[in-house]
Design a protein around this motif. Structure first.
Motif, PDB file in Angstrom:
ATOM      1  N   TYR A 112     113.845  50.954 -38.969  1.00 50.49           N
ATOM      2  CA  TYR A 112     115.298  51.045 -38.852  1.00 50.49           C
ATOM      3  C   TYR A 112     115.813  51.725 -40.108  1.00 50.49           C
ATOM      4  O   TYR A 112     115.367  51.412 -41.217  1.00 50.49           O
ATOM      5  CB  TYR A 112     115.946  49.657 -38.719  1.00 50.49           C
ATOM      6  CG  TYR A 112     117.440  49.731 -38.549  1.00 50.49           C
ATOM      7  CD1 TYR A 112     118.002  49.945 -37.301  1.00 50.49           C
ATOM      8  CD2 TYR A 112     118.289  49.636 -39.641  1.00 50.49           C
ATOM      9  CE1 TYR A 112     119.371  50.044 -37.143  1.00 50.49           C
ATOM     10  CE2 TYR A 112     119.657  49.738 -39.503  1.00 50.49           C
ATOM     11  CZ  TYR A 112     120.199  49.938 -38.243  1.00 50.49           C
ATOM     12  OH  TYR A 112     121.559  50.057 -38.090  1.00 50.49           O
ATOM     13  N   ALA A 113     116.752  52.647 -39.946  1.00 49.06           N
ATOM     14  CA  ALA A 113     117.314  53.359 -41.098  1.00 49.06           C
ATOM     15  C   ALA A 113     118.823  53.482 -40.955  1.00 49.06           C
ATOM     16  O   ALA A 113     119.352  53.571 -39.844  1.00 49.06           O
ATOM     17  CB  ALA A 113     116.685  54.737 -41.226  1.00 49.06           C
ATOM     18  N   GLU A 114     119.470  53.510 -42.116  1.00 49.49           N
ATOM     19  CA  GLU A 114     120.921  53.619 -42.172  1.00 49.49           C
ATOM     20  C   GLU A 114     121.300  54.358 -43.456  1.00 49.49           C
ATOM     21  O   GLU A 114     120.630  54.210 -44.477  1.00 49.49           O
ATOM     22  CB  GLU A 114     121.510  52.207 -42.182  1.00 49.49           C
ATOM     23  CG  GLU A 114     122.998  52.148 -42.039  1.00 49.49           C
ATOM     24  CD  GLU A 114     123.491  50.728 -41.828  1.00 49.49           C
ATOM     25  OE1 GLU A 114     124.471  50.365 -42.518  1.00 49.49           O
ATOM     26  OE2 GLU A 114     122.910  49.991 -41.011  1.00 49.49           O
ATOM     27  N   GLY A 174     124.596  56.475 -37.585  1.00 47.30           N
ATOM     28  CA  GLY A 174     125.160  55.168 -37.898  1.00 47.30           C
ATOM     29  C   GLY A 174     124.112  54.073 -37.999  1.00 47.30           C
ATOM     30  O   GLY A 174     124.423  52.910 -38.183  1.00 47.30           O
ATOM     31  N   GLY A 175     122.858  54.457 -37.867  1.00 47.75           N
ATOM     32  CA  GLY A 175     121.746  53.508 -37.929  1.00 47.75           C
ATOM     33  C   GLY A 175     121.007  53.490 -36.610  1.00 47.75           C
ATOM     34  O   GLY A 175     121.608  53.647 -35.554  1.00 47.75           O
ATOM     35  N   GLY A 176     119.684  53.343 -36.702  1.00 47.82           N
ATOM     36  CA  GLY A 176     118.921  53.294 -35.471  1.00 47.82           C
ATOM     37  C   GLY A 176     117.443  53.059 -35.717  1.00 47.82           C
ATOM     38  O   GLY A 176     116.970  53.092 -36.857  1.00 47.82           O
ATOM     39  N   TYR A 177     116.736  52.828 -34.619  1.00 46.32           N
ATOM     40  CA  TYR A 177     115.326  52.449 -34.639  1.00 46.32           C
ATOM     41  C   TYR A 177     114.418  53.621 -34.280  1.00 46.32           C
ATOM     42  O   TYR A 177     114.777  54.465 -33.461  1.00 46.32           O
ATOM     43  CB  TYR A 177     115.074  51.337 -33.623  1.00 46.32           C
ATOM     44  CG  TYR A 177     115.867  50.092 -33.892  1.00 46.32           C
ATOM     45  CD1 TYR A 177     115.386  49.110 -34.742  1.00 46.32           C
ATOM     46  CD2 TYR A 177     117.120  49.909 -33.302  1.00 46.32           C
ATOM     47  CE1 TYR A 177     116.112  47.959 -34.989  1.00 46.32           C
ATOM     48  CE2 TYR A 177     117.853  48.760 -33.552  1.00 46.32           C
ATOM     49  CZ  TYR A 177     117.352  47.791 -34.390  1.00 46.32           C
ATOM     50  OH  TYR A 177     118.076  46.657 -34.642  1.00 46.32           O
ATOM     51  N   VAL A 178     113.230  53.634 -34.895  1.00 46.50           N
ATOM     52  CA  VAL A 178     112.190  54.628 -34.608  1.00 46.50           C
ATOM     53  C   VAL A 178     110.853  53.892 -34.565  1.00 46.50           C
ATOM     54  O   VAL A 178     110.578  53.065 -35.434  1.00 46.50           O
ATOM     55  CB  VAL A 178     112.136  55.722 -35.701  1.00 46.50           C
ATOM     56  CG1 VAL A 178     110.980  56.684 -35.464  1.00 46.50           C
ATOM     57  CG2 VAL A 178     113.452  56.471 -35.792  1.00 46.50           C
TER      58      VAL A 178
END
Length: 176
Positions: free
Chosen positions: A156-158, A134-138
Motif C-alpha cells: 500500500y502506498a500514499e 490518493g493511495g492504493g494497493y499493489v
C-alpha cells in the motif's frame, strides 16, 4: 398413495457427507483468510495514512532536503507492526529513488525505478501510481524479513502531503 423414498446406499452417502463437510470446512477457512486479509489491508492503509499525514506536517518546517531525509529515516526506522513485526515502512521519491527503508539499508539512495519482482511487476512504478490516486494497493513479490524468500506481498502506498515523496508498506498474506 404409496410413499416414495429415495434409497441411497450407505457408503456413497457417507462419502457425499464427508465431501460436503470438507467443502464446508474449506469455505470456512477461506472466509477466515479473507477476513484476515481484509483486516491486514485496513491496518496497512490506516498506519500508512497516519504516518504520511504526520510526516507531511513535520516536514513543513524541516529545512533542506538532507534534513528532511534524516527526519524521515529516523521516524520510520523503529516502527514495526503485526505480530511477527513484518510490517515496516519505506519512502521513495516520485522518481522511485529510495530515501528511506526501515528493513533494507542496501536500498537507500538507489534509483529503484527499474526494480521488478519475479513476476515482472515494476514495484515502485505501480506503488507510485496508486499513491498518486490518493493511495492504493499493489500485489508484488518481495523477500519476507524472516525467511528471506520472495513471497506474495500486498503493498500500500500514499503520497506524503506537500512533498515529492510517497510512503509504502505491506503485508504477506500467505504467512498470517
Amino acid at each position: 398413495m404409496k410413499e416414495c423414498r429415495l434409497k441411497i446406499p450407505l457408503f456413497p452417502a457417507l462419502i457425499l457427507m464427508a465431501l460436503l463437510t470438507l467443502m464446508a470446512a474449506s469455505c470456512a477457512r477461506r472466509a477466515e483468510t479473507i477476513r484476515i486479509e481484509d483486516s491486514n489491508a485496513r491496518v496497512v492503509k490506516a498506519v500508512t495514512h497516519a504516518t504520511a499525514v504526520g510526516l507531511g506536517d513535520i516536514l513543513k518546517s524541516a529545512g533542506d532536503e538532507t534534513r528532511r531525509i534524516e527526519i524521515i529515516r529516523a521516524f520510520i526506522d523503529p516502527i514495526r507492526f503485526f505480530e511477527d513485526e513484518s510490517g515496516y515502512f519505506f519512502v521513495y521519491t516520485s522518481k522511485n529513488f529510495c530515501i528511506a527503508h526501515a528493513m533494507d539499508k542496501t536500498l537507500l539512495d538507489k534509483d529503484l525505478s527499474g526494480l521488478q519482482d519475479m513476476k515482472g511487476t515494476f514495484i515502485g512504478n505501480e506503488l507510485y501510481k496508486m499513491a498518486q490516486k490518493g493511495g492504493g494497493y499493489v500485489t508484488f513479490y518481495w523477500p519476507h524479513p524472516e525467511t528471506k524468500n520472495e513471497q506474495r506481498k500486498i503493498g500500500y502506498a500514499e503520497l506524503i502531503p506537500d512533498t515529492d515523496y510517497y510512503i509504502g508498506t505491506g503485508y504477506y498474506p500467505d504467512t498470517k
